[in-house]
Design a protein around this motif. Structure first.
Motif, PDB file in Angstrom:
ATOM      1  N   GLY A 122       0.830  -1.200   0.000  1.00  0.00           N
ATOM      2  CA  GLY A 122       0.000   0.000   0.000  1.00  0.00           C
ATOM      3  C   GLY A 122       0.861   1.244   0.000  1.00  0.00           C
ATOM      4  O   GLY A 122       2.055   1.201   0.330  1.00  0.00           O
ATOM      5  N   SER A 141     -10.781  -7.600   2.355  1.00  0.00           N
ATOM      6  CA  SER A 141      -9.556  -7.478   3.154  1.00  0.00           C
ATOM      7  C   SER A 141      -8.988  -8.819   3.629  1.00  0.00           C
ATOM      8  O   SER A 141      -9.191  -9.844   2.997  1.00  0.00           O
ATOM      9  CB  SER A 141      -9.819  -6.538   4.335  1.00  0.00           C
ATOM     10  N   GLN A 187      -4.790   3.279  -3.492  1.00  0.00           N
ATOM     11  CA  GLN A 187      -3.698   2.655  -4.235  1.00  0.00           C
ATOM     12  C   GLN A 187      -3.195   1.443  -3.458  1.00  0.00           C
ATOM     13  O   GLN A 187      -2.690   1.588  -2.340  1.00  0.00           O
ATOM     14  CB  GLN A 187      -2.535   3.638  -4.440  1.00  0.00           C
ATOM     15  N   LYS A 188      -3.335   0.292  -4.043  1.00  0.00           N
ATOM     16  CA  LYS A 188      -2.883  -0.923  -3.364  1.00  0.00           C
ATOM     17  C   LYS A 188      -2.595  -2.008  -4.392  1.00  0.00           C
ATOM     18  O   LYS A 188      -3.241  -2.088  -5.440  1.00  0.00           O
ATOM     19  CB  LYS A 188      -3.916  -1.414  -2.361  1.00  0.00           C
TER      20      LYS A 188
END
Length: 561
Positions: free
Chosen positions: A41, A162, A132-133
């Motif tokens: 991340g 997640s 953004q990941k």
């Protein structure tokens, strides 16, 4: 910020559920496919900053350069060196299966592959304004198509659900059977079942491609969601579209291990093009280094961009405009635009001379410095490619063309190397195995006059000059070392077979006890080193016969053996 997990900290499920009947330990199944899973991340304060060197490489390689402007979801691949002094614990079965794979699919102990699914979308709730990941799978296996497909199945859901979702996906991977070459595998992951073949020879595929694909799809059960006839191949035609007319020239550059830079607008185009270039000389392995996606933050940046020595034998895929100046001294540079979807052949790039350019032209093209030495006459023999044909069909035609080109080139070498093998009648069970004859370049060159590819191939040109250059390249060095190792192992096998078929009792009657014990100890050592199961049975059988004779000949021999 990067998080790595070799195995999620979940309690071990029941033996039945986890498939422990296979005789594997917890996470052995996971290790046969993956080394770890990383989540990268962007930290607003630290950016992409991690103190540990291997993680730093992964961190920067997992995000596109800021100039790429990749909005939405992007997939790409990178490759990086394993840190020196670090040992990686891989499942022993993976090493066993690796032996049965073609050389270009074997894992490289010095490198890892990173398969990335990157998401960048607007998010007003975040200070930066964007989410953004990247989800990254780290593996030793060069199964590009397979792992990209896996990421398509799990990454979108992971970004929504997640960590627990990712942990469940890792548990599914741990239940997968090992990647046995040639075996059809059913791999369930998060409610989706993928049907794959770990490897099938492309030569076999070409001989019956329609029949194979038809039968493979017919065997699909109702619960199969994804079918993958191949695990490693990229869309060759899509990648070569912009440089289609120069395909043969690029094949030569890759074959000879020439330094090559691919400048692309995004990591996706960069990695796909580099992997397509490496794949174009298959079934010959590309033995030099290659980086599908390379950044200025890479730990080898200085090594590869220095002007104090000649550019190394490596293929780099880059997206940062900074490289246009930093790598301007490199002899071969390919600048490509956005790769177009299948349908038609786009406008072809031009070949330009770098010597006449003060700065690298920003337009797509193939740039070379001073003199571009191409040995064969380009764009001959590549027929059958038409517009508005499915990309898969175009790729098969292009792959067949490259395969025939590589085979035409490598067959004379294979024929000459086979002649270096001693005759079987020269193998004596009571002497050391004979040595291979030395490879003599000039002797090989003389064989080309009567058996060279210029006699049968439609492609004309300076084949002799191409061979002379190839014999000095890293690809020849790696290929010949591999072939020499295989032939040495073959000699060892023939020597052992000759020894096992001898009349041992008659031999012991003609030799001293010390000589007999020495031979038994050598036989015992061969048994330990042998990796072939059938050969091991033969050696073990002979060893037991010798041990039985030793027992009857006295305790002295028993103590020694």
């Amino acid at each position: 910020r990067v998080t790595c997990a070799a195995a999620p900290p979940l309690p071990s499920p029941s033996p039945a559920a986890a498939g422990r009947g296979r005789g594997l330990l917890r996470w052995d199944g996971f290790s046969a496919w993956l080394h770890c899973v990383c989540v990268v991340g962007f930290d607003l304060e630290l950016g992409q900053a991690v103190e540990v060197s291997p993680k730093t490489n992964i961190c920067y390689l997992s995000f596109p350069d800021s100039n790429s402007g990749c909005l939405g979801d992007t997939q790409f691949c990178f490759r990086f060196r394993q840190s020196s002094g670090r040992r990686v614990s891989l499942h022993c079965l993976l090493d066993q299966f690796d032996k049965d794979l073609p050389v270009y699919l074997k894992k490289d102990p010095a490198y890892f592959y990173g398969y990335v699914y990157f998401r960048q979308v607007r998010d007003k709730t975040l200070k930066r304004g964007y989410f953004q990941k990247s989800l990254v799978l780290i593996s030793k296996l060069p199964y590009i198509h397979f792992f990209h497909t896996v990421l398509k199945q799990i990454a979108p859901e992971y970004f929504e659900k997640s960590e627990p979702y990712l942990e469940a996906a890792c548990n599914d991977v741990d239940r997968w059977p090992a990647p046995v070459p040639g075996k059809t595998l059913h791999l369930p992951i998060m409610g989706v079942v993928m049907k794959v073949i770990a490897y099938i020879s492309f030569v076999s595929f070409l001989k019956s491609s329609k029949k194979f694909t038809h039968e493979f799809c017919l065997l699909a059960d109702t619960h199969i969601s994804v079918i993958l006839p191949t695990v490693h191949e990229v869309d060759l035609f899509r990648c070569f579209c912009p440089v289609f007319l120069h395909s043969q020239m690029l094949w030569e550059l890759v074959l000879l291990g020439e330094p090559l830079v691919v400048m692309a607008p995004s990591p996706s185009e960069s990695s796909e093009t580099v992997l397509a270039l490496v794949n174009c000389i298959s079934p010959l392995k590309y033995f030099s280094d290659f980086r599908p996606y390379f950044t200025i933050h890479d730990s080898e940046f200085k090594e590869y961009t220095t002007r104090t020595q000649a550019p190394p034998s490596v293929i780099l895929g880059v997206t940062n405009p900074f490289f246009a100046k930093t790598l301007q001294h490199w002899p071969h540079i390919i600048r490509i635009g956005d790769l177009k979807p299948a349908g038609e052949i786009p406008k072809q790039v031009k070949v330009k001379k770098l010597k006449n350019l003060k700065t690298l032209d920003s337009k797509p093209g193939i740039h070379f410095y001073e003199f571009l030495n191409i040995y064969l006459n380009g764009y001959l023999g590549l027929t059958g490619v038409q517009q508005k044909r499915p990309s898969e069909a175009q790729s098969v035609i292009l792959r067949r063309y490259f395969l025939e080109l590589t085979q035409s080139f490598i067959i004379p070498l294979e024929r000459y190397v086979a002649s270096l093998m001693p005759l079987q009648k020269s193998i004596s069970p009571w002497k050391s195995p004979p040595q291979l004859r030395q490879f003599l370049p000039e002797e090989f060159m003389k064989t080309l006059e009567k058996t060279g590819p210029q006699l049968t191939s439609r492609i004309k040109g300076d084949w002799i000059g191409l061979y002379r250059h190839f014999l000095k390249s890293p690809n020849f060095d790696g290929w010949f070392k591999t072939r020499r190792k295989e032939m040495t192992q073959k000699l060892e096998a023939l020597h052992l077979e000759a020894l096992c078929e001898e009349d041992l009792l008659l031999w012991t009657q003609k030799h001293t006890e010390v000589e007999t014990v020495d031979l038994v100890l050598k036989l015992k050592n061969k048994l330990v080193c042998s990796q072939n199961s059938q050969r091991s049975v033969k050696i073990f059988s002979s060893y037991l016969r010798w041990q039985s004779m030793m027992y009857h000949r006295g305790s002295f021999l028993n103590e020694r053996t």
